[in-house]
Scaffold this active site. Structure first.
Site, short mmCIF file in Angstrom:
data_model
loop_
_atom_site.label_atom_id
_atom_site.label_comp_id
_atom_site.label_asym_id
_atom_site.label_seq_id
_atom_site.Cartn_x
_atom_site.Cartn_y
_atom_site.Cartn_z
N HIS A 35 62.86 13.44 1.30
CA HIS A 35 63.26 13.38 -0.11
C HIS A 35 63.53 14.78 -0.66
O HIS A 35 63.19 15.12 -1.79
CB HIS A 35 62.17 12.68 -0.94
CG HIS A 35 61.60 11.48 -0.26
ND1 HIS A 35 60.28 11.39 0.12
CD2 HIS A 35 62.18 10.33 0.16
CE1 HIS A 35 60.06 10.24 0.73
NE2 HIS A 35 61.21 9.57 0.78
N GLU A 50 68.13 7.70 3.74
CA GLU A 50 67.15 6.65 3.41
C GLU A 50 67.84 5.49 2.70
O GLU A 50 67.31 4.91 1.75
CB GLU A 50 66.01 7.21 2.55
CG GLU A 50 64.75 6.36 2.58
CD GLU A 50 63.63 6.93 1.72
OE1 GLU A 50 62.47 6.52 1.92
OE2 GLU A 50 63.88 7.78 0.85
N ARG A 108 59.62 -0.05 7.52
CA ARG A 108 59.71 0.17 6.07
C ARG A 108 58.48 0.93 5.59
O ARG A 108 57.34 0.49 5.78
CB ARG A 108 59.83 -1.17 5.36
CG ARG A 108 60.03 -1.06 3.86
CD ARG A 108 60.28 -2.44 3.27
NE ARG A 108 60.50 -2.38 1.84
CZ ARG A 108 60.87 -3.43 1.10
NH1 ARG A 108 61.02 -4.60 1.69
NH2 ARG A 108 61.06 -3.29 -0.19
#
Length: 342
Positions: free
Chosen positions: A223, A284, A71
């Site tokens: 991202h 993700e 994580r």
């Protein structure tokens, strides 16, 4: 195949977080350092947390394989010293390696590094070596800001990073540029801190000439690249002002972007601006954005839907985004799949 190159063990058993709380307390001068041997997570614990979460959604959304790493927000390199980070990285890497061992057809390991503010990046090399040679990692997450928002680390083009890059090239694995939790309340960890770091990393690479020294080094900026695709003209203009070549020549043989962009217009922009060869499918999922979009009735992070729907990709280009590019950028992943007959 549908290969998701960006997954984190965000649903790890509660025992992991409880052990980390003890370690954080120790780092803050409260109590003794917890013993790693005291952390007990069974195979059944792992199966339960994976089958009810990531694996369930992968099956529902049609994803075949996830590159799975610890994580990201839990890396928290700014907490404690190097010894704390080394112990924590080893525990987290061992855990995600167990996931890939229990579900070898569906998950393959990515690793975190034991970075620590003020410490030379070379201190992370032993864990990088262990993760690849002993645990089977096919990528590592590289934090350009181990300080958690203070940005005390040298730019990614600084020679202090070279020992890490030398190993990445030797092992033929890419680094995903990924920061962790922000220690500054002014920054939201998965909002402005993550996206700002993605943009900052790209600009650091633009200002330098790192890939002259490492022509085979590969970075993935997650991202969707932060602000980069949206401001592509700005970055092209800045490259010209700095006397750099066009971005395609200067960076795009080495820098790639994932599809962790959570609406259709964003994926449309990404696929219109960035060459298809530089886009890797990722979600993700069960990460920063976990809810259903009331406008569509689907989860925000169901990014396969956006890639399927964009008019900017041909069927052949979609295959590159879903599989071909990942197998090219992640040679160890490709070899692992080939060994399975895939």
């Amino acid at each position: 195949m549908i290969i998701d190159i960006h997954g984190h063990y965000t649903t790890a058993p509660a025992q992991l977080g409880a052990w980390r709380d003890l370690q954080i307390a120790f780092a803050n001068g409260q109590g003794e350092a917890p013993d790693p041997a005291a952390l007990h997570i069974s195979d059944d614990d792992i199966r339960e947390t994976i089958e009810a979460n990531q694996l369930k959604l992968m099956n529902e959304r049609g994803s075949d394989l996830t590159v799975f790493s610890p994580r990201a927000s839990f890396m928290a390199h700014h907490i404690g010293d190097l010894a704390v980070s080394q112990t924590w990285a080893r525990i987290c890497n061992d855990l995600v390696a167990r996931v890939s061992e229990l579900f070898p057809d569906r998950f393959i390991m990515g690793a975190m590094l034991p970075q620590s503010p003020g410490e030379a990046p070379a201190t992370s090399v032993p864990e990088l070596v262990r993760a690849v040679e002993e645990l089977g990692a096919v990528e590592i997450n590289l934090n350009p800001d181990p300080s958690g928002g203070l940005w005390t680390a040298p730019a990614l083009t600084d020679r202090s990073w070279y020992p890490v890059y030398e190993k990445l090239v030797e092992y033929e694995i890419p680094a995903m540029i990924h920061v962790s939790t922000s220690c500054k309340s002014q920054f939201h960890t998965t909002g402005d801190h993550y996206l700002g770091a993605d943009t900052t990393a790209f600009m650091q690479l633009l200002k330098g000439d790192l890939f002259r020294d490492f022509p085979d080094l590969k970075f993935v900026i997650p991202h969707g690249g932060g602000a980069v695709p949206y401001h592509w003209g700005r970055f092209r203009g800045l490259a010209m002002a700095l006397g750099k070549p066009e971005l395609e020549e200067h960076l795009l043989n080495n820098v790639f972007f994932d599809t962790c962009v959570y609406h259709q217009p964003g994926i449309n922009l990404l696929t219109e601006v960035i060459p298809t060869e530089n886009i890797l499918f990722a979600s993700e999922m069960i990460g920063a954005v976990r809810d259903i979009d009331p406008r569509t009735g689907h989860y925000f992070d169901d990014t396969k839907r956006y890639v399927d729907a964009t008019p900017n990709l041909t069927d052949a280009e979609r295959e590159l985004v879903f599989e071909g590019n990942a197998r090219r950028v992640y040679p160890r992943l490709d070899r692992a799949l080939a060994a399975q007959g895939k």
